[in-house]
Scaffold this motif. Structure first.
Motif, PDB file in Angstrom:
ATOM      1  N   PRO A   1       0.833  -1.207   0.000  1.00 47.31           N
ATOM      2  CA  PRO A   1       0.000   0.000   0.000  1.00 47.31           C
ATOM      3  C   PRO A   1       0.866   1.255   0.000  1.00 47.31           C
ATOM      4  CG  PRO A   1       0.008  -1.013   2.174  1.00 47.31           C
ATOM      5  CD  PRO A   1       0.725  -1.962   1.262  1.00 47.31           C
ATOM      6  N   LYS A   2       0.376   2.301  -0.610  1.00 42.25           N
ATOM      7  CA  LYS A   2       1.084   3.573  -0.569  1.00 42.25           C
ATOM      8  C   LYS A   2       1.061   4.133   0.856  1.00 42.25           C
ATOM      9  CE  LYS A   2       1.693   3.593  -5.058  1.00 42.25           C
ATOM     10  NZ  LYS A   2       3.026   3.345  -5.634  1.00 42.25           N
ATOM     11  N   PHE A   3       1.987   5.039   1.133  1.00 44.23           N
ATOM     12  CA  PHE A   3       2.077   5.613   2.481  1.00 44.23           C
ATOM     13  C   PHE A   3       0.758   6.259   2.884  1.00 44.23           C
ATOM     14  CE2 PHE A   3       2.740   9.269   5.247  1.00 44.23           C
ATOM     15  CZ  PHE A   3       3.439   8.700   6.302  1.00 44.23           C
ATOM     16  N   GLN A   4       0.182   7.056   1.981  1.00 44.17           N
ATOM     17  CA  GLN A   4      -1.055   7.762   2.320  1.00 44.17           C
ATOM     18  C   GLN A   4      -2.237   6.800   2.409  1.00 44.17           C
ATOM     19  OE1 GLN A   4      -0.906  11.032   3.197  1.00 44.17           O
ATOM     20  NE2 GLN A   4      -2.989  10.628   3.938  1.00 44.17           N
ATOM     21  N   GLU A   5      -2.222   5.769   1.552  1.00 45.13           N
ATOM     22  CA  GLU A   5      -3.270   4.743   1.625  1.00 45.13           C
ATOM     23  C   GLU A   5      -3.297   4.096   2.998  1.00 45.13           C
ATOM     24  OE1 GLU A   5      -4.284   2.282  -2.336  1.00 45.13           O
ATOM     25  OE2 GLU A   5      -2.158   2.296  -1.868  1.00 45.13           O
ATOM     26  N   LEU A   6      -2.130   3.723   3.484  1.00 46.88           N
ATOM     27  CA  LEU A   6      -2.036   3.074   4.793  1.00 46.88           C
ATOM     28  C   LEU A   6      -2.425   4.053   5.902  1.00 46.88           C
ATOM     29  CD1 LEU A   6      -1.283   0.692   6.572  1.00 46.88           C
ATOM     30  CD2 LEU A   6       1.104   1.463   6.490  1.00 46.88           C
ATOM     31  N   ASN A   7      -1.960   5.278   5.789  1.00 48.26           N
ATOM     32  CA  ASN A   7      -2.281   6.290   6.802  1.00 48.26           C
ATOM     33  C   ASN A   7      -3.788   6.512   6.891  1.00 48.26           C
ATOM     34  OD1 ASN A   7      -1.389   8.259   8.732  1.00 48.26           O
ATOM     35  ND2 ASN A   7      -1.919   9.853   7.253  1.00 48.26           N
ATOM     36  N   ASP A   8      -4.446   6.613   5.744  1.00 49.12           N
ATOM     37  CA  ASP A   8      -5.903   6.818   5.729  1.00 49.12           C
ATOM     38  C   ASP A   8      -6.622   5.587   6.287  1.00 49.12           C
ATOM     39  OD1 ASP A   8      -5.476   9.287   4.584  1.00 49.12           O
ATOM     40  OD2 ASP A   8      -5.883   8.610   2.530  1.00 49.12           O
ATOM     41  N   HIS A   9      -6.106   4.411   5.979  1.00 46.90           N
ATOM     42  CA  HIS A   9      -6.728   3.173   6.456  1.00 46.90           C
ATOM     43  C   HIS A   9      -6.628   3.062   7.965  1.00 46.90           C
ATOM     44  CE1 HIS A   9      -8.353  -0.835   5.843  1.00 46.90           C
ATOM     45  NE2 HIS A   9      -7.410  -1.349   6.631  1.00 46.90           N
ATOM     46  N   VAL A  10      -5.481   3.426   8.498  1.00 47.98           N
ATOM     47  CA  VAL A  10      -5.283   3.371   9.955  1.00 47.98           C
ATOM     48  C   VAL A  10      -6.237   4.320  10.658  1.00 47.98           C
ATOM     49  CG1 VAL A  10      -3.684   3.961  11.812  1.00 47.98           C
ATOM     50  CG2 VAL A  10      -2.888   2.592   9.861  1.00 47.98           C
ATOM     51  N   LYS A  11      -6.400   5.500  10.118  1.00 44.62           N
ATOM     52  CA  LYS A  11      -7.270   6.499  10.749  1.00 44.62           C
ATOM     53  C   LYS A  11      -8.746   6.126  10.639  1.00 44.62           C
ATOM     54  CE  LYS A  11      -4.159  10.432  10.029  1.00 44.62           C
ATOM     55  NZ  LYS A  11      -3.971  11.722   9.321  1.00 44.62           N
ATOM     56  N   SER A  12      -9.094   5.309   9.643  1.00 41.72           N
ATOM     57  CA  SER A  12     -10.499   4.955   9.439  1.00 41.72           C
ATOM     58  C   SER A  12     -10.974   3.829  10.327  1.00 41.72           C
ATOM     59  CB  SER A  12     -10.737   4.561   7.982  1.00 41.72           C
ATOM     60  OG  SER A  12     -10.077   3.340   7.670  1.00 41.72           O
ATOM     61  N   ARG A  13     -10.051   3.138  10.982  1.00 39.50           N
ATOM     62  CA  ARG A  13     -10.435   1.980  11.808  1.00 39.50           C
ATOM     63  C   ARG A  13     -11.005   2.435  13.142  1.00 39.50           C
ATOM     64  NH1 ARG A  13     -11.015  -1.945   8.417  1.00 39.50           N
ATOM     65  NH2 ARG A  13     -11.178  -3.305  10.211  1.00 39.50           N
TER      66      ARG A  13
END
Length: 283
Positions: A271-283
């Motif tokens: 995953p891209k850095f921002q993809e992972l960052n957004d995913h972490v924040k959405s949990r």
């Protein structure tokens, strides 16, 4: 899906070329040759492998059709899970994750990631080493060595079915020759018969050689390679966990620790850095 598409391409190319060259498909239907080759190959497979490897080969087949579970979505969930655990440990202390580690199925953190919970080997790998960390009795380099040893053991175990199939693929051309030789023996016993009958026997013998080679290089060998590729994807997940845990032991913030883990993933599934960052924040 790729397995089905590839198999269709192999069959279409071989049989299509044969038919376009004015070959008769019925001449390739030699059930006794198939029995000799397939039966001998399966018997050799049973002789050369332990029961658990034989079972694993057959249970792994449906997964080859659906593709690997270790894809970008799974890796994002895995890294998000690690982030949540590291974050709780950093804010509330290492002892705060003991309940999560001891009972992942009942843990609020783990329950956010049901797909990961369905992977016992991954869950066990995470919880075992978090449990060791919480005991506080092992240095980071010692833990890393132990994790590497477990990954090597797991990789060897996972590769057994692929290696078993590859041995079958290597043997199939030989069994094709066995079928051909038996066909020639039958032919030699029919030398006084009509030419058409002798021709049919020779054709059947040659089909044995053809089937052995086609099955080896067109199907069994590629399936073995596919199984090995899927093993690499699972091993990469364990390496991702290892790097992330070692990073957090070194004092890295949770976001940086999972970034270390993200970097070891294969590029096509990372995953891209921002993809992972957004995913972490959405949990």
């Amino acid at each position: 899906m790729a397995l089905i598409i590839g198999s269709i391409i192999v069959l279409a190319s071989v049989l299509g070329g044969y038919v376009l060259s004015h070959g008769e498909l019925w001449a390739l239907w030699q059930p006794f040759e198939i029995l000799i080759i397939g039966g001998a190959a399966f018997g050799a497979f049973v002789i050369s492998n332990p029961v658990h490897t034989i079972k694993t080969v057959f249970t792994a087949m449906p997964g080859l059709l659906t593709g690997s579970k270790f894809n970008k979505v799974m890796y994002m969930d895995l890294l998000s899970l690690l982030y949540d655990i590291f974050d709780k440990s950093r804010k509330q202390g290492v002892m705060s994750i003991e309940a999560d580690v001891d009972d992942p199925e009942g843990s609020e953190i783990f329950m956010r990631y049901p797909a990961i919970l369905k992977m016992p080997a991954v869950i066990e790998y995470i919880t075992d080493y978090l449990r060791i960390i919480s005991s506080g009795n092992m240095a980071a380099h010692e833990l890393e060595s132990l994790m590497d040893l477990e990954i090597q053991t797991r990789q060897t175990e996972l590769e057994e079915p692929a290696h078993a199939l590859q041995k079958v693929a290597d043997a199939l051309p030989g069994f094709g020759i066995v079928a051909a030789v038996l066909g020639i023996v039958i032919t030699m016993g029919s030398l006084g018969g009509p030419p058409e009958m002798i021709g049919n026997h020779v054709a059947a013998a040659l089909v044995g050689t053809f089937l052995g080679i086609l099955l080896a290089y067109g199907f069994v060998g590629p399936v073995s390679s596919l199984m090995e590729t899927m093993v690499h994807a699972e091993v990469k997940a364990l390496e991702c966990i290892k790097v992330s845990i070692i990073a957090t032991m070194g004092g890295m913030a949770p976001q940086m620790a999972v970034e270390f883990g993200r970097k070891v993933l294969f590029f096509d599934a990372r995953p891209k850095f921002q993809e992972l960052n957004d995913h972490v924040k959405s949990r």
